[in-house]
Write an enzyme that holds these catalytic residues in place. Structure first.
Site, PDB file in Angstrom:
ATOM      1  N   ARG A  83     -31.844  28.000  12.289  1.00  0.00           N
ATOM      2  CA  ARG A  83     -32.181  27.215  13.489  1.00  0.00           C
ATOM      3  C   ARG A  83     -32.146  28.100  14.738  1.00  0.00           C
ATOM      4  O   ARG A  83     -31.148  28.770  15.000  1.00  0.00           O
ATOM      5  CB  ARG A  83     -31.173  26.067  13.633  1.00  0.00           C
ATOM      6  CG  ARG A  83     -31.256  25.289  14.913  1.00  0.00           C
ATOM      7  CD  ARG A  83     -32.379  24.302  14.895  1.00  0.00           C
ATOM      8  NE  ARG A  83     -32.349  23.419  16.055  1.00  0.00           N
ATOM      9  CZ  ARG A  83     -33.380  22.652  16.391  1.00  0.00           C
ATOM     10  NH1 ARG A  83     -34.496  22.664  15.685  1.00  0.00           N
ATOM     11  NH2 ARG A  83     -33.299  21.853  17.437  1.00  0.00           N
ATOM     12  N   GLY A  98       0.862  -1.192   0.000  1.00  0.00           N
ATOM     13  CA  GLY A  98       0.000   0.000   0.000  1.00  0.00           C
ATOM     14  C   GLY A  98       0.891   1.232   0.000  1.00  0.00           C
ATOM     15  O   GLY A  98       1.345   1.690  -1.054  1.00  0.00           O
ATOM     16  N   GLU A 145      -4.082   8.059  -2.559  1.00  0.00           N
ATOM     17  CA  GLU A 145      -2.953   8.769  -3.214  1.00  0.00           C
ATOM     18  C   GLU A 145      -1.846   9.126  -2.218  1.00  0.00           C
ATOM     19  O   GLU A 145      -1.239  10.190  -2.292  1.00  0.00           O
ATOM     20  CB  GLU A 145      -3.447   9.967  -4.012  1.00  0.00           C
ATOM     21  CG  GLU A 145      -4.268   9.479  -5.194  1.00  0.00           C
ATOM     22  CD  GLU A 145      -4.371  10.421  -6.359  1.00  0.00           C
ATOM     23  OE1 GLU A 145      -3.474  11.246  -6.558  1.00  0.00           O
ATOM     24  OE2 GLU A 145      -5.356  10.289  -7.093  1.00  0.00           O
ATOM     25  N   PHE A 183      -8.384  -2.399  -4.097  1.00  0.00           N
ATOM     26  CA  PHE A 183      -8.875  -1.013  -3.941  1.00  0.00           C
ATOM     27  C   PHE A 183      -8.757  -0.200  -5.225  1.00  0.00           C
ATOM     28  O   PHE A 183      -8.402   0.985  -5.170  1.00  0.00           O
ATOM     29  CB  PHE A 183      -8.088  -0.264  -2.849  1.00  0.00           C
ATOM     30  CG  PHE A 183      -8.143  -0.847  -1.468  1.00  0.00           C
ATOM     31  CD1 PHE A 183      -9.335  -1.308  -0.937  1.00  0.00           C
ATOM     32  CD2 PHE A 183      -7.001  -0.890  -0.668  1.00  0.00           C
ATOM     33  CE1 PHE A 183      -9.387  -1.809   0.353  1.00  0.00           C
ATOM     34  CE2 PHE A 183      -7.044  -1.390   0.616  1.00  0.00           C
ATOM     35  CZ  PHE A 183      -8.240  -1.856   1.127  1.00  0.00           C
ATOM     36  N   THR A 243     -10.039   2.043  -7.991  1.00  0.00           N
ATOM     37  CA  THR A 243     -11.210   2.858  -8.309  1.00  0.00           C
ATOM     38  C   THR A 243     -11.620   2.637  -9.764  1.00  0.00           C
ATOM     39  O   THR A 243     -10.776   2.640 -10.654  1.00  0.00           O
ATOM     40  CB  THR A 243     -10.901   4.359  -8.073  1.00  0.00           C
ATOM     41  OG1 THR A 243     -10.508   4.514  -6.718  1.00  0.00           O
ATOM     42  CG2 THR A 243     -12.106   5.237  -8.371  1.00  0.00           C
ATOM     43  N   GLY A 292     -26.209  19.541  15.117  1.00  0.00           N
ATOM     44  CA  GLY A 292     -26.683  18.755  16.254  1.00  0.00           C
ATOM     45  C   GLY A 292     -27.157  17.382  15.801  1.00  0.00           C
ATOM     46  O   GLY A 292     -26.545  16.767  14.923  1.00  0.00           O
TER      47      GLY A 292
HETATM   48  C1  LIG Z   1     -11.790   3.981  -1.738  1.00  0.00           C
HETATM   49  C2  LIG Z   1     -10.380   3.711  -2.139  1.00  0.00           C
HETATM   50  C3  LIG Z   1      -9.981   3.955  -3.443  1.00  0.00           C
HETATM   51  C4  LIG Z   1      -8.678   3.679  -3.838  1.00  0.00           C
HETATM   52  N1  LIG Z   1      -8.318   3.823  -5.160  1.00  0.00           N
HETATM   53  C5  LIG Z   1      -7.112   3.353  -5.574  1.00  0.00           C
HETATM   54  C6  LIG Z   1      -6.783   3.291  -6.971  1.00  0.00           C
HETATM   55  O1  LIG Z   1      -7.565   3.701  -7.834  1.00  0.00           O
HETATM   56  N2  LIG Z   1      -5.593   2.752  -7.329  1.00  0.00           N
HETATM   57  C7  LIG Z   1      -4.706   2.271  -6.415  1.00  0.00           C
HETATM   58  O2  LIG Z   1      -3.674   1.777  -6.809  1.00  0.00           O
HETATM   59  N3  LIG Z   1      -4.977   2.330  -5.076  1.00  0.00           N
HETATM   60  C8  LIG Z   1      -6.151   2.845  -4.642  1.00  0.00           C
HETATM   61  N4  LIG Z   1      -6.457   2.869  -3.296  1.00  0.00           N
HETATM   62  C9  LIG Z   1      -5.474   2.395  -2.331  1.00  0.00           C
HETATM   63  C10 LIG Z   1      -4.890   3.494  -1.448  1.00  0.00           C
HETATM   64  O3  LIG Z   1      -4.055   4.339  -2.189  1.00  0.00           O
HETATM   65  C11 LIG Z   1      -4.168   2.798  -0.276  1.00  0.00           C
HETATM   66  O4  LIG Z   1      -5.201   2.249   0.554  1.00  0.00           O
HETATM   67  C12 LIG Z   1      -3.282   3.732   0.521  1.00  0.00           C
HETATM   68  O5  LIG Z   1      -2.164   4.120  -0.235  1.00  0.00           O
HETATM   69  C13 LIG Z   1      -2.795   3.107   1.839  1.00  0.00           C
HETATM   70  O6  LIG Z   1      -2.304   1.821   1.657  1.00  0.00           O
HETATM   71  P1  LIG Z   1      -2.838   0.628   2.625  1.00  0.00           P
HETATM   72  O7  LIG Z   1      -4.308   0.686   2.595  1.00  0.00           O
HETATM   73  O8  LIG Z   1      -2.175  -0.627   2.215  1.00  0.00           O
HETATM   74  O9  LIG Z   1      -2.363   1.073   4.058  1.00  0.00           O
HETATM   75  P2  LIG Z   1      -0.935   0.783   4.765  1.00  0.00           P
HETATM   76  O10 LIG Z   1       0.161   1.189   3.846  1.00  0.00           O
HETATM   77  O11 LIG Z   1      -0.934  -0.595   5.306  1.00  0.00           O
HETATM   78  O12 LIG Z   1      -0.984   1.813   5.958  1.00  0.00           O
HETATM   79  C14 LIG Z   1      -1.718   1.578   7.175  1.00  0.00           C
HETATM   80  C15 LIG Z   1      -1.427   2.736   8.125  1.00  0.00           C
HETATM   81  O13 LIG Z   1      -0.040   2.786   8.420  1.00  0.00           O
HETATM   82  C16 LIG Z   1       0.507   4.048   8.079  1.00  0.00           C
HETATM   83  N5  LIG Z   1       1.879   3.885   7.593  1.00  0.00           N
HETATM   84  C17 LIG Z   1       2.326   3.069   6.614  1.00  0.00           C
HETATM   85  N6  LIG Z   1       3.650   3.211   6.445  1.00  0.00           N
HETATM   86  C18 LIG Z   1       4.051   4.159   7.332  1.00  0.00           C
HETATM   87  C19 LIG Z   1       5.299   4.763   7.666  1.00  0.00           C
HETATM   88  N7  LIG Z   1       6.425   4.467   7.027  1.00  0.00           N
HETATM   89  N8  LIG Z   1       5.322   5.690   8.647  1.00  0.00           N
HETATM   90  C20 LIG Z   1       4.193   6.039   9.315  1.00  0.00           C
HETATM   91  N9  LIG Z   1       2.988   5.508   9.040  1.00  0.00           N
HETATM   92  C21 LIG Z   1       2.919   4.581   8.066  1.00  0.00           C
HETATM   93  C22 LIG Z   1      -0.419   4.601   7.010  1.00  0.00           C
HETATM   94  O14 LIG Z   1      -0.345   6.020   6.928  1.00  0.00           O
HETATM   95  C23 LIG Z   1      -1.754   4.109   7.508  1.00  0.00           C
HETATM   96  O15 LIG Z   1      -2.230   4.975   8.501  1.00  0.00           O
HETATM   97  C24 LIG Z   1      -7.742   3.191  -2.884  1.00  0.00           C
HETATM   98  C25 LIG Z   1      -8.150   2.979  -1.562  1.00  0.00           C
HETATM   99  C26 LIG Z   1      -9.447   3.206  -1.190  1.00  0.00           C
HETATM  100  C27 LIG Z   1      -9.867   2.899   0.231  1.00  0.00           C
END
Ligand SMILES: Cc1cc2nc3c(=O)[nH]c(=O)nc-3n(C[C@H](O)[C@H](O)[C@H](O)COP(=O)(O)OP(=O)(O)OC[C@H]3O[C@@H](n4cnc5c(N)ncnc54)[C@H](O)[C@@H]3O)c2cc1C
Length: 377
Positions: free
Chosen positions: A264, A128, A360, A153, A155, A336
């Protein structure tokens, strides 16, 4: 910070569409949880998918400042519909950055005209925030490549006709990453079920499976091993757009709350007469205005080709999305109990705001980018 006459004209078109067509359907779009094709058609007819795309590839040929202003207007009415615009920008960007003339003509033109949707598949179950750990592979095979992997995930997956996937062509963490274009209908490309999400429910999100998907070598986007660099450049250009989307959501909630507190009455007076409420309104206005300035600044830096543009892009995305979360939460508070009920749009706006802090690049990742930039010397 004034907009030029051309920028204002395009913004006015977006504002009118948002008010007349998109806002009245926003509740229904959220409830149905399906792609709002009617809204997409209206935006396409008015050129909104190609605001920042050169005219030779079917766009309007305007700049990033105007593109951001358009996304803000649409998001102020319906965040789900604005995701169609921001995701199209994400799908178009790698073509404009690294595509051949043939690829731009063939793929950017229909996306800029809004005739088809595009998706960008980066995220995987175990990659991610750490994009460089993706495992989807592209292996050379005769005149083409064979792609295997699993994206999550994504879009508009299943709704889009054009896909760009981030794949691994060698084991080098960043220099082993390459981008490939895959058309919908290519054997081996399939989609999972629609994710049941908290917000932006009118934007479809699905898993994508690539099982021995064969593409010709002409479908590589940019050179072999250049994918990571292209991807970082894409994000630098698209993060202010997510910022603009967040700003629009914040503004929509703020404007609704202002009207509400004037109407309100409690304790014999309109809510707007109470100082503690006035203080909340002032804070919301300050946050929205600073987010607007930062989004505009980031867009301008991109338009000028300023080397510090990536820093401002991350700041704009981070600050505007934090603002969206804070302002929509306060808007719910100002209404509220009614704010907590689905009949009032601030409930939807608060759910929609959350994603802008996540996709992103999460806001933690944006803060890492910002501090790395500042501390690099
Ligand atoms: C509705 C939706 C639409 C999306 N659309 C797309 C799309 O079109 N194409 C695509 O490719 N992806 C898409 N995504 C994916 C999205 O970009 C990822 O979910 C996002 O980049 C986070 O990755 P993850 O969910 O694996 O979280 P993780 O990377 O597992 O992160 C989990 C938590 O840990 C934190 N974290 C991770 N690494 C660190 C670090 N080094 N230091 C501090 N904190 C950290 C993160 O900030 C987060 O709070 C989409 C996601 C959603 C929910």
């Amino acid at each position: 910070m004034l907009l030029t006459t051309e920028q204002e004209m395009i913004q006015k078109v977006a504002r009118a569409i948002a008010k007349d067509h998109i806002e009245p359907r926003a509740k229904e779009v959220d409830e149905k949880g399906e792609t709002p094709w009617e809204n997409i058609c209206i935006m396409a007819e008015n050129g909104l998918f190609g605001v920042h795309v050169p005219e030779e590839y079917g766009g309007v040929g305007s700049d990033m400042v105007t593109h951001a202003a358009v996304v803000e207007e649409i998001a102020s009415a319906c965040a789900s519909t604005s995701v169609a615009l921001s995701t199209q920008a994400l799908a178009i960007a790698p073509f404009l950055i690294a595509g051949t003339e043939e690829q731009k003509k063939r793929y950017v033109t229909p996306m800029a005209q809004g005739k088809v949707l595009g998706s960008f598949g980066i995220t995987e179950p175990n990659a991610g925030s750490d994009v460089a750990s993706i495992r989807t592979t592209a292996k050379k095979d005769g005149n083409g490549y064979i792609l295997n992997g699993h994206k999550v995930f994504i879009t508009n997956a299943g709704e889009s006709e054009i896909y760009v996937f981030v794949t691994r062509t060698s084991e080098d963490r960043t220099k082993g990453i390459s981008l490939f274009i895959v058309d919908k209908g290519t054997p081996g490309l399939s989609f999972g079920k629609k994710e049941d999400k908290m917000g932006i429910r009118g934007s479809v999100t699905r898993e994508v499976f690539l099982e021995n998907v064969r593409v010709p070598k002409e479908n590589m986007l940019g050179g072999e091993g250049e994918g990571f660099k292209i991807l970082m450049n894409v994000f630098n250009e698209t993060r202010p757009i997510v910022g603009a989307q967040a700003l629009g959501i914040a503004r929509g909630a703020y404007e609704y709350a202002i009207n509400y507190i004037k109407e309100r009455r409690q304790f014999g007076k309109p809510l707007s007469n109470f100082q503690i409420i006035q203080s909340m309104i002032a804070d919301m206005a300050i946050q929205i205005e600073t987010a607007k300035l930062l989004v505009n600044q980031a867009a301008r830096k991109i338009d000028e080709g300023n080397p510090n543009a990536p820093l401002y892009s991350s700041m704009a995305k981070c600050h505007a999305s934090d603002t969206a979360m804070k302002v929509t939460t306060d808007a719910v508070q100002l209404l509220g109990g009614y704010g907590y009920i689905k009949d009032y749009p601030v409930e939807r706006m608060m759910r929609d705001a959350k994603i802008t802090q996540i996709y992103e690049g999460t806001n933690q990742i944006q803060r890492i980018i910002i501090s790395n930039h500042i501390l690099k010397d």
